[in-house]
Design an enzyme around this catalytic site. Structure first.
Site, short mmCIF file in Angstrom:
data_model
loop_
_atom_site.label_atom_id
_atom_site.label_comp_id
_atom_site.label_asym_id
_atom_site.label_seq_id
_atom_site.Cartn_x
_atom_site.Cartn_y
_atom_site.Cartn_z
N HIS A 189 36.74 35.96 23.23
CA HIS A 189 35.72 35.19 23.06
C HIS A 189 35.84 33.94 23.83
O HIS A 189 34.79 33.31 24.24
CB HIS A 189 35.85 34.71 21.53
CG HIS A 189 34.77 33.79 21.24
ND1 HIS A 189 33.37 34.36 21.07
CD2 HIS A 189 34.79 32.51 21.00
CE1 HIS A 189 32.86 33.06 20.95
NE2 HIS A 189 33.46 31.97 21.01
N GLU A 436 34.31 58.88 37.87
CA GLU A 436 35.64 57.94 37.39
C GLU A 436 36.72 58.83 37.30
O GLU A 436 37.99 58.39 36.54
CB GLU A 436 35.22 57.22 36.18
CG GLU A 436 34.58 58.08 34.96
CD GLU A 436 34.41 57.11 33.67
OE1 GLU A 436 34.55 56.13 33.55
OE2 GLU A 436 33.55 57.75 32.90
N ASP A 460 37.95 53.28 35.64
CA ASP A 460 38.97 54.66 35.24
C ASP A 460 39.16 55.29 36.25
O ASP A 460 40.33 56.10 36.27
CB ASP A 460 37.82 55.47 34.37
CG ASP A 460 37.98 55.00 32.83
OD1 ASP A 460 39.33 54.55 32.28
OD2 ASP A 460 37.14 55.00 32.29
N CYS A 507 29.96 50.83 39.08
CA CYS A 507 29.58 50.05 37.99
C CYS A 507 30.96 49.49 37.55
O CYS A 507 31.01 48.77 36.25
CB CYS A 507 28.90 50.50 36.98
SG CYS A 507 29.64 52.09 36.24
C1 PEP Z 1 34.91 52.30 34.52
O1 PEP Z 1 35.52 53.27 34.16
O2 PEP Z 1 34.83 51.73 35.76
C2 PEP Z 1 33.69 51.85 33.72
C3 PEP Z 1 32.65 51.08 34.32
O3 PEP Z 1 33.42 52.13 32.51
P1 PEP Z 1 34.55 51.69 31.21
O4 PEP Z 1 34.99 50.37 32.04
O5 PEP Z 1 33.58 51.32 30.05
O6 PEP Z 1 35.61 52.91 30.99
MG MG Z 2 35.06 54.24 32.29
#
Ligand code: PEP
Ligand code: MG
Length: 576
Positions: A189, A436, A460, A507
């Site tokens: 937070h 990933e 990941d 992402c």
């Molecule tokens: C990732 O694995 O890079 C991803 C964007 O998903 P998360 O962090 O939600 O596993």
């Molecule tokens: Mg992921």
């Protein structure tokens, strides 16, 4: 001079006297109660008092800080309506004759411990929220006001064991130069609040509060996660100079945040955000995001007893579309990731078992065979909510081509069902996968032909490529996306997609890492999706490079054999 390093939580430099926050102490003692019905009545009264306090805090946070912070108090109100929490308290009071204060404290604590045991740092951080709600309930039962803690009277660097949402909303924001806590992670937070206020913060800083001297000069660096106490004159002067250049840079970044990100040789790059709620989406737009590159849908499924219905999901997705399309004025992309949940998260109604290696277990799209209904309902909801919008559906944890084909089969089935039922269906919906799992990157040339896009989940991908648990602090240093093996997988994925005319995004956190920018641009990445507050920084950086320059940088980086060499080289190219 004394230097301590924790984890960076919000960039910037704060310089000022240190001030230690001491929350109101609550004395919870166990008692055996004779009249359990009256005792349970006390709980019910306390819940409604706490609810009205939270409604006031919501209004205050909305007025003073913004929607994201306010949403936290909305979530707290929902926690107080959560039947599993209330049933736990009721069972202690009525079944075991435990007094209301102790029953409320224990129930919140065991709920918080359950969240902390999850692998996902986001849910670990929610443990602090449930403890905060528990404290509020206990305070109401004890008749103590949580607002009576001492507050700073001049601008200070706030140092605390930990900060709850209720603590932080009580601060006069003009008096907070920086936030530094002993506990908490980058998604805690404190970190969220600091980022939304744009003030520097560090968390997990190894401090002993009772040894601190109130009023002593402190320098907090939120980019490195470092706190310097009692700096010598040279260190102080250097920090002041750094602070000036940071302030100038940040205001320049924010001033241009809404403008497109175009390289010096004229290529426009798509910069979008990762969100988990409507409030996040609104915040992302305010920071200049051009859409959403990752909408994590897990929140729709957690903290409840049954699967969210199709109608509930449609409402949830429409809310995000309304936020990013600004009520129909725009048509911005929304990449929705289907449920990415696994054996590490307690979702009792989905039938998870305890697993030795939840990150390698029955999770995300792997549940499709046993629970096609879950995936099908999500697809049906998405196809209906996406009518008239730029919807892109993305599937997590794909490790082979067969999973892609079967998922597409389910999507086609959802579409056919809706058409047969005469329901509205979104027409041109893109379908993509997260890359990933290393096998998906290695087979990207086969998979690319059957999808519209890839989005590389570097969090990941790094974990699985390097065999490092992303939640294990002892091996955290090894988990770097700058590792040459990760870089090569990213390159393979982008090349394979482009060979088939498909677009590729990142992402994972790497997309918001300034030092990775020229590398990813040079490799040809089409879309960058990141935390909202990183958007202005990355957009500004894009405007400073040309594509040929980035291609040279990427080519050089790919020839380097170690993580350290890659990171040092790329940091050198980007500078501070
Ligand atoms: C990732 O694995 O890079 C991803 C964007 O998903 P998360 O962090 O939600 O596993
Ligand atoms: Mg992921």
């Amino acid at each position: 001079m004394n230097t301590m390093t924790g984890l960076p939580a919000s960039p910037g430099i704060a310089i000022g006297p240190l001030w230690v926050y001491r929350p109101v102490a609550l004395d919870v003692a166990a008692r055996v109660v004779a009249d359990v019905a009256t005792e349970w009545g006390r709980v019910e009264t306390a819940v409604s008092v706490a609810q009205s306090q939270l409604a006031t805090l919501y209004d205050r946070a909305l007025a003073e800080v913004g929607a994201e912070e306010a949403a936290i108090f909305e979530a707290h109100q929902l926690f107080l309506e959560d039947p599993s929490l209330l049933e736990m308290i009721q069972a202690s009071v009525e079944g075991e004759s435990i007094n209301a204060e102790m029953a409320a404290y224990q129930a919140a604590e065991s709920y918080a411990e359950m969240l902390e045991a999850m692998d996902d740092p986001y849910f670990q951080a929610r443990a602090a929220d449930i403890r905060d709600v528990g404290r509020r309930l206990v305070a109401c039962l004890l008749g103590v006001s949580l607002d009576s803690a001492a507050m700073p009277t001049q601008p200070v660097v706030v140092i605390a064991e930990d900060l709850t949402p209720s603590d932080t909303v009580g601060f006069d924001k003009e008096k907070v130069l920086g936030l530094c806590t002993v506990h908490g992670g980058p998604t805690s937070h404190t970190a969220i609040l600091a980022r939304s206020l744009g003030i520097p913060a560090a968390v997990s800083v190894p401090l002993r509060l009772h040894q601190l001297v109130e009023g002593e000069m402190a320098v907090l660096n939120g980019r490195s996660g470092t706190l310097i106490l009692n700096p010598d004159p040279d260190t102080l002067a250097a920090a002041q100079a750094e602070q000036q250049s940071w302030l100038a840079l940040r205001s320049a970044e924010l001033a241009e945040a809404q403008a497109p990100a175009i390289t010096t040789d004229g290529h426009q790059v798509e910069v979008v955000a990762n969100v988990g709620s409507v409030a996040d989406a609104e915040m992302a737009l305010a920071y200049g995001a051009e859409g959403v590159g990752l909408f994590r849908t897990e929140f729709l499924y957690l903290d409840r007893e049954t699967l969210p219905s199709e109608a509930e999901q449609i409402a949830g997705y429409k809310g995000v579309f309304a936020a990013i399309d600004e009520g129909g004025k725009e048509k911005r992309p929304l990449v929705v990731r289907t449920l990415d949940i696994g054996g590490d998260k307690e979702v009792p109604y989905l039938g998870f078992h305890d697993e030795q290696n939840p990150f390698l277990g029955w999770r995300a799209i792997r549940m499709m065979d046993e629970r096609p209904d879950v995936v099908l309902t999500q697809f049906r909801a998405l196809l209906q909510a996406g009518v008239g919008h730029d919807l892109r559906i993305m599937v997590p944890m794909v490790s082979n081509l067969d999973e892609v084909r079967r998922t597409k089969g389910l999507l086609a089935e959802a579409r056919q069902q809706l058409v047969a039922e005469g329901k509205p269906v979104a027409e041109s919906v893109q379908f993509g996968i997260m890359v990933e799992v290393p096998s998906a990157a290695i087979l990207a040339h086969h998979i690319a032909a059957e999808v519209d896009f890839f989005s590389i989940g570097t969090n990941d991908l790094t974990q699985y490529t390097l065999a490092v648990d992303r939640t294990n602090e002892r091996v955290a240093k090894l988990a770097s996306p700058f590792h040459p093996a990760v870089l090569h997988l990213i390159k393979m994925t982008i090349d394979a997609a482009h060979a088939q005319g498909k677009w590729v995004g990142v992402c994972g956190e790497f997309a918001g890492e300034p030092a990775a920018l020229p590398l990813l641009l040079g490799l040809g990445l089409d879309e960058f999706s990141m935390a909202a507050t990183a958007v202005p920084t990355i957009k500004r950086l894009i405007r400073q490079f040309s594509l040929p320059q980035c291609r040279d940088i990427a080519a050089h980086a790919l020839r380097l054999p170690t993580t350290e060499m890659v990171a040092a080289y790329l940091r050198g190219q980007v500078g501070e």
